[in-house]
Design an enzyme around this catalytic site. Structure first.
Site, PDB file in Angstrom:
ATOM      1  N   ASN A   1     -30.532  36.374  81.271  1.00  0.00           N
ATOM      2  CA  ASN A   1     -31.136  37.656  80.732  1.00  0.00           C
ATOM      3  C   ASN A   1     -31.156  37.347  79.094  1.00  0.00           C
ATOM      4  OD1 ASN A   1     -27.782  36.672  80.735  1.00  0.00           O
ATOM      5  ND2 ASN A   1     -27.419  38.556  80.476  1.00  0.00           N
ATOM      6  N   ILE A   2     -32.283  37.866  78.430  1.00  0.00           N
ATOM      7  CA  ILE A   2     -32.911  37.443  77.297  1.00  0.00           C
ATOM      8  C   ILE A   2     -32.639  39.517  76.949  1.00  0.00           C
ATOM      9  CG2 ILE A   2     -34.652  37.375  75.378  1.00  0.00           C
ATOM     10  CD1 ILE A   2     -35.019  35.281  78.085  1.00  0.00           C
ATOM     11  N   GLU A   3     -32.156  39.763  75.414  1.00  0.00           N
ATOM     12  CA  GLU A   3     -31.596  40.345  75.474  1.00  0.00           C
ATOM     13  C   GLU A   3     -32.316  41.799  74.387  1.00  0.00           C
ATOM     14  OE1 GLU A   3     -26.878  41.476  75.408  1.00  0.00           O
ATOM     15  OE2 GLU A   3     -26.972  41.713  77.361  1.00  0.00           O
ATOM     16  N   GLU A  40     -32.344  37.550  86.800  1.00  0.00           N
ATOM     17  CA  GLU A  40     -32.753  37.270  88.275  1.00  0.00           C
ATOM     18  C   GLU A  40     -34.904  37.139  87.633  1.00  0.00           C
ATOM     19  OE1 GLU A  40     -30.539  38.530  86.842  1.00  0.00           O
ATOM     20  OE2 GLU A  40     -28.989  39.260  89.135  1.00  0.00           O
ATOM     21  N   CYS A  81     -29.086  44.004  90.012  1.00  0.00           N
ATOM     22  CA  CYS A  81     -29.099  44.973  89.538  1.00  0.00           C
ATOM     23  C   CYS A  81     -30.184  45.900  90.248  1.00  0.00           C
ATOM     24  CB  CYS A  81     -29.198  45.379  87.836  1.00  0.00           C
ATOM     25  SG  CYS A  81     -31.454  45.258  87.156  1.00  0.00           S
TER      26      CYS A  81
HETATM   27  N1  THU Z   1     -27.563  41.129  84.000  1.00  0.00           N
HETATM   28  C1  THU Z   1     -28.611  40.492  84.746  1.00  0.00           C
HETATM   29  O1  THU Z   1     -29.151  39.949  83.767  1.00  0.00           O
HETATM   30  N2  THU Z   1     -28.445  40.822  85.800  1.00  0.00           N
HETATM   31  C2  THU Z   1     -27.873  41.893  86.440  1.00  0.00           C
HETATM   32  O2  THU Z   1     -28.394  41.493  87.600  1.00  0.00           O
HETATM   33  C3  THU Z   1     -27.132  42.271  85.821  1.00  0.00           C
HETATM   34  C4  THU Z   1     -26.940  42.715  84.540  1.00  0.00           C
HETATM   35  C5  THU Z   1     -27.879  41.486  81.997  1.00  0.00           C
HETATM   36  C6  THU Z   1     -28.384  42.460  81.638  1.00  0.00           C
HETATM   37  C7  THU Z   1     -27.965  42.634  80.432  1.00  0.00           C
HETATM   38  O3  THU Z   1     -28.172  41.215  79.336  1.00  0.00           O
HETATM   39  C8  THU Z   1     -26.510  42.211  80.444  1.00  0.00           C
HETATM   40  O4  THU Z   1     -26.671  41.673  81.590  1.00  0.00           O
HETATM   41  C9  THU Z   1     -25.944  43.207  81.051  1.00  0.00           C
HETATM   42  O5  THU Z   1     -26.147  44.876  81.577  1.00  0.00           O
END
Ligand code: THU
Length: 137
Positions: free
Chosen positions: A42-44, A55, A91
């Site tokens: 994940n990349i915020e 994913e 998600c």
């Molecule tokens: N996140 C994911 O990378 N995958 C998921 O299926 C659930 C959420 C990440 C997004 C965000 O960076 C962090 O988790 C908190 O929601």
């Protein structure tokens, strides 16, 4: 594809997760039907909505290299510094992206706490009654 190999790759990828806002770090490893593995984290973003899940990073890396047939994805996630992990289900947006490319009854979603402790679901189980391109015909 051996689930344990995919889980190891997902844990390795989780280290690259960029999460200054949530501190929740996720790694994913996606296996193609042909046996290639594409990884993602994940990349915020400070503007929040551009944040992308692990994913989708893996899917978009794969599709952007010409892969559109997939066998399985392993997902691992937990707070920064976690020593133990709970299952991290994908998600809804990521489930929809999986639905675009994957056979609901065949594609496997592997949720792992560790390489020894994991559960395998089909996409159909996690995304029933989904909206797909077939519905648009
Ligand atoms: N996140 C994911 O990378 N995958 C998921 O299926 C659930 C959420 C990440 C997004 C965000 O960076 C962090 O988790 C908190 O929601």
């Amino acid at each position: 594809m051996d689930p344990e190999i995919l889980i190891e790759e997902a844990f390795r990828m989780r280290r690259f997760s960029y999460t200054p806002y949530s501190g929740f770090k996720v790694g994913a490893a996606l296996a193609t039907e042909g046996g290639r593995i594409f990884t993602g984290c994940n990349i915020e973003n400070s503007s929040f909505s551009p944040t992308v899940c692990a994913e989708r990073t893996a899917f978009f890396k794969a599709v952007s290299e010409g892969e559109t047939e997939f066998e399985a994805i392993a997902i691992v996630g937990g707070p920064e510094g976690a020593k133990e992990f709970d299952y991290c289900p994908p998600c809804g947006v990521c489930r929809q992206v999986m639905t675009e490319f994957c056979e609901p009854d065949k594609f496997k979603i592997i949720l792992a706490k560790s390489v020894d402790e994991y559960k395998i679901y089909s996409l159909a189980e996690l995304m029933p009654e989904s909206f797909t391109k077939k519905k648009m015909k």
